[in-house]
Design a protein around this motif. Structure first.
Motif, PDB file in Angstrom:
ATOM      1  N   SER A 257       0.822  -1.212   0.000  1.00  0.00           N
ATOM      2  CA  SER A 257       0.000   0.000   0.000  1.00  0.00           C
ATOM      3  C   SER A 257       0.857   1.265   0.000  1.00  0.00           C
ATOM      4  O   SER A 257       0.528   2.247  -0.678  1.00  0.00           O
ATOM      5  CB  SER A 257      -0.955  -0.004   1.202  1.00  0.00           C
TER       6      SER A 257
ATOM      7  N   LEU B 256      -4.721   0.731   0.403  1.00  0.00           N
ATOM      8  CA  LEU B 256      -4.399   0.127  -0.880  1.00  0.00           C
ATOM      9  C   LEU B 256      -5.346   0.636  -1.967  1.00  0.00           C
ATOM     10  O   LEU B 256      -4.910   1.003  -3.065  1.00  0.00           O
ATOM     11  CB  LEU B 256      -4.498  -1.387  -0.766  1.00  0.00           C
TER      12      LEU B 256
ATOM     13  N   VAL C 272      -0.990  -6.105  -6.480  1.00  0.00           N
ATOM     14  CA  VAL C 272      -0.833  -5.735  -5.073  1.00  0.00           C
ATOM     15  C   VAL C 272      -0.089  -6.828  -4.327  1.00  0.00           C
ATOM     16  O   VAL C 272      -0.033  -7.982  -4.768  1.00  0.00           O
ATOM     17  CB  VAL C 272      -2.205  -5.472  -4.410  1.00  0.00           C
TER      18      VAL C 272
ATOM     19  N   ARG D 231      -5.651  -2.642   5.985  1.00  0.00           N
ATOM     20  CA  ARG D 231      -5.005  -1.663   5.111  1.00  0.00           C
ATOM     21  C   ARG D 231      -5.680  -1.570   3.736  1.00  0.00           C
ATOM     22  O   ARG D 231      -5.187  -0.863   2.856  1.00  0.00           O
ATOM     23  CB  ARG D 231      -3.525  -2.011   4.926  1.00  0.00           C
TER      24      ARG D 231
END
Length: 251
Positions: free
Chosen positions: A26, A78, A63, A74
């Motif tokens: 992130s 992200l 990711v 999170r």
């Protein structure tokens, strides 16, 4: 640095080098928008080229699933990093070209879909495996590249779209040998960079305004469903399975 920017001959090259697969956490996603915006606003830059380092195993693995497995809270960071990155590419003052090899997965689709042009190596393939990773998102940008039913087939199956197929469908400008990717991409960018910067800026704004829908707004719509999926127990099961085995969970 894992992501670098160099400027030469009015071309800004942003290069990904985040081993092992250019899958960004992130914090990294949140750092990319400023790099893109700064490069595109530089009066000495007429074109931005995004690529992976020559030795990278692929363009972008999306990711960091391990981060999301360990820190599902999170997800909002992200989501924001993804959204701002793709928005920065699409809204960049000058044209953005993505030169891709091997895997273009998840967030890599967002980068390509937000770009103005894609040059692909002959070993490249595009994929949205979100359905197998406990996530959603990416169809808004893939829809800038491919027809509706191809997007849906790719999304529901998590399958791969080879570069040649993407070229046949009009998503890719050129497919070149892997060894020639950097040279071919720079040559293409050099043609753009030779134009009037003012003309390029105006043309980019005009072309964005002509699009039939707002891809950024569409992606934000998708991200609401990403958050909904992350809150379901199947999402964690999918991430656990991928981290443990590299394969999709069974349901």
């Amino acid at each position: 640095m894992p992501i670098t920017t160099t400027i030469q001959n009015r071309i800004a090259e942003i290069v990904f080098d985040v081993p092992p697969v250019n899958a960004f956490d992130s914090a990294t996603w949140l750092s990319i928008p400023d790099m893109i915006t700064a490069a595109a606003r530089n009066p000495e830059v007429n074109c931005v080229l995004i690529r992976a380092a020559a030795e990278s195993r692929g363009f972008c693995g999306g990711v960091d699933i391990k981060e999301m497995q360990a820190h599902p809270e999170r997800i909002t960071l992200l989501n924001r990093g993804n959204y701002l990155t793709f928005k920065a590419i699409r809204e960049a003052e000058v044209p953005v070209v993505s030169a891709v090899h091997k895997f273009v997965i998840g967030g890599g689709i967002g980068i390509c879909g937000a770009s103005d042009t894609i040059i692909a190596a002959d070993d490249a393939f595009f994929s949205l495996p979100e359905v197998d990773r406990g996530a959603m998102g990416g169809a808004s940008h893939l829809s800038r590249m491919l027809p509706l039913h191809k997007v849906r087939a790719a999304f529901f199956t998590g399958g791969n779209i080879p570069a040649e197929e993407a070229y046949r469908l009009g998503a890719v400008e050129k497919v070149v040998p892997r060894a020639a990717l950097e040279a071919e991409a720079r040559a293409f960018c050099a043609v753009i960079a030779s134009k009037s910067r003012k003309a390029l800026v105006i043309a980019k704004e005009a072309l964005n305004g002509l699009e039939p829908r707002d891809v950024d707004r569409g992606y934000r719509w998708e991200q609401g469903f990403t958050l909904e999926m992350y809150m379901h127990e199947d999402s964690q099961k999918a991430r656990d399975a991928f981290v443990a085995t590299g394969k999709a969970a069974e349901f």
